[in-house]
Write an enzyme that holds these catalytic residues in place. Structure first.
Site, PDB file in Angstrom:
ATOM      1  N   HIS A 185       9.288   1.211   3.274  1.00 18.89           N
ATOM      2  CA  HIS A 185      10.219   1.370   4.521  1.00 18.89           C
ATOM      3  C   HIS A 185      11.117  -0.086   4.297  1.00 18.89           C
ATOM      4  O   HIS A 185      10.927  -0.895   3.300  1.00 18.89           O
ATOM      5  CB  HIS A 185       9.530   1.327   5.789  1.00 18.89           C
ATOM      6  N   MET A 204       0.921  -1.256  -0.008  1.00 18.37           N
ATOM      7  CA  MET A 204       0.058  -0.157   0.013  1.00 18.37           C
ATOM      8  C   MET A 204       0.724   1.258   0.131  1.00 18.37           C
ATOM      9  O   MET A 204       0.357   2.240   0.401  1.00 18.37           O
ATOM     10  CB  MET A 204      -0.899  -0.044   1.111  1.00 18.37           C
ATOM     11  N   GLU A 209       5.454 -11.827   7.397  1.00 20.41           N
ATOM     12  CA  GLU A 209       5.044 -12.593   8.578  1.00 20.41           C
ATOM     13  C   GLU A 209       4.503 -11.785   9.677  1.00 20.41           C
ATOM     14  O   GLU A 209       3.723 -12.370  10.361  1.00 20.41           O
ATOM     15  CB  GLU A 209       5.968 -13.403   9.016  1.00 20.41           C
ATOM     16  N   GLY A 269      11.033  -2.808   5.869  1.00 22.21           N
ATOM     17  CA  GLY A 269      10.449  -4.009   5.982  1.00 22.21           C
ATOM     18  C   GLY A 269       9.816  -4.514   4.491  1.00 22.21           C
ATOM     19  O   GLY A 269      10.251  -5.592   4.039  1.00 22.21           O
ATOM     20  N   HIS A 270       9.239  -3.299   3.794  1.00 18.02           N
ATOM     21  CA  HIS A 270       9.021  -3.585   2.276  1.00 18.02           C
ATOM     22  C   HIS A 270      10.138  -4.092   1.380  1.00 18.02           C
ATOM     23  O   HIS A 270       9.915  -5.006   0.592  1.00 18.02           O
ATOM     24  CB  HIS A 270       8.227  -2.488   1.812  1.00 18.02           C
TER      25      HIS A 270
HETATM   26  O1  PAF Z   1      -0.008  -5.748   3.736  1.00 21.77           O
HETATM   27  C1  PAF Z   1      -0.488  -4.872   3.031  1.00 21.77           C
HETATM   28  O2  PAF Z   1       0.294  -3.897   2.968  1.00 21.77           O
HETATM   29  C2  PAF Z   1      -1.970  -4.968   2.344  1.00 21.77           C
HETATM   30  O3  PAF Z   1      -2.750  -5.644   3.348  1.00 21.77           O
HETATM   31  C3  PAF Z   1      -1.858  -5.705   1.007  1.00 21.77           C
HETATM   32  C4  PAF Z   1      -1.695  -7.088   0.987  1.00 21.77           C
HETATM   33  C5  PAF Z   1      -0.987  -5.015   0.207  1.00 21.77           C
HETATM   34  C6  PAF Z   1      -3.357  -5.709   0.397  1.00 21.77           C
HETATM   35  O4  PAF Z   1      -3.950  -4.430   0.414  1.00 21.77           O
END
Ligand code: PAF
Length: 280
Positions: free
Chosen positions: A34, A30, A148, A36-37
């Site tokens: 950061h 979304m 996780e 984490g992503h």
């Molecule tokens: O974890 C997230 O950022 C959201 O829940 C996702 C999986 C992108 C779905 O909108």
């Protein structure tokens, strides 16, 4: 790095990658990225030849319109980070693209979505599974990576993929933490500095609970976590679930198989979550 905003652009980009014989990895996000992503992206890159990241603030998974409004966004910064990480394609649909006018199809894991955190946030996991099913249909990746940290979300997505026979391999990525143990989250920037300092109580309570394994009962873990969170006056324990790691069924008595401890703790109106899976 290719930026796609429509379904047809995105499908063409993926078709081109496939044409080159590439295995396609996906990381749905979304935005407001950061570390984490970035760790999810690195894991996706290690399992594929080209990674596509989606950025979509999904309205159907927010309960309150105010929460959706307040969700932080910074597309330019996100794109710079994705470019630097060597991501091949970014898919940035708008709401009309993901939810075309007149749409009426939802996807719901009826049991998993409505238990635990799903009871605190009704409709949240239905929104997540609906948007992820749509994203998977658009992109059709070979693998997809989810954190996780959002443990129930990961189980919901794995169940949905199995039930709907979606040909994507879902991989869970370990939680990335700040120096004091706080799980990285886009919500952390909204904490006041006092709440930010206090928020390490989540991971500390999980550490203390983990240290009590394996000779511990579910009731004792409950007590350890509740007492530790209560020792921090800024924190309010909103949810504590001690469940079987895969089915999320509530456990009782002595701990035996792989166990997930899931906590949600409020600091003012900001709800933080954390989890630990322990195999005794
Ligand atoms: O974890 C997230 O950022 C959201 O829940 C996702 C999986 C992108 C779905 O909108």
């Amino acid at each position: 790095m290719l930026i796609c905003r429509s379904v047809s652009e995105c499908r063409k980009a993926v078709a081109d990658m496939r044409h080159q014989g590439k295995r396609v990895g996906m990381v749905p996000t979304m935005g407001f990225l950061h570390h984490g992503h970035m760790s999810l992206i690195a894991l996706a890159q290690s399992h594929s030849d080209a990674v596509i990241v989606s950025i979509f603030v999904n309205p159907t998974q927010f309960g309150e319109a105010a929460d959706l409004e307040a969700y932080p966004r910074d597309e330019d910064r996100d794109l710079a980070m994705l470019r630097a990480a060597g991501v091949s394609v970014v898919f940035i649909p708008d709401t009309d693209t993901m939810y075309p006018s007149g749409d009426e199809t939802i996807v719901e894991t009826t049991r998993l979505a409505n238990m635990l955190h799903g009871q605190i946030r009704p409709g949240h996991f239905r929104g997540v599974s609906t948007v992820v099913a749509r994203l998977f249909n658009i992109v059709q990746p070979d693998i997809a990576v989810f954190g996780e940290k959002d443990y129930q979300q990961l189980q919901v997505i794995k169940r949905m993929v199995a039930d709907l026979h979606i040909p994507v391999h879902v991989i869970g990525a370990p939680t990335v933490r700040e120096h004091d143990g706080l799980a990285m989250s886009s919500r952390n920037v909204r904490l006041s500095s006092d709440d930010r300092a206090a928020a390490s109580i989540l991971s500390r309570s999980l550490n203390i609970a983990e240290a009590a394994f394996p000779d511990v009962t579910v009731g004792e873990i409950h007590q350890i976590i509740s007492k530790t969170i209560a020792s921090e006056p800024r924190a309010a324990l909103r949810g504590l679930d001690i469940v079987a790691a895969e089915t999320l069924e509530t456990l009782e008595g002595p701990v035996s198989g792989p166990t997930a401890i899931m906590i949600s703790v409020a600091f003012g109106d900001i709800l933080l979550i954390d989890q630990r899976v322990i195999a005794p």
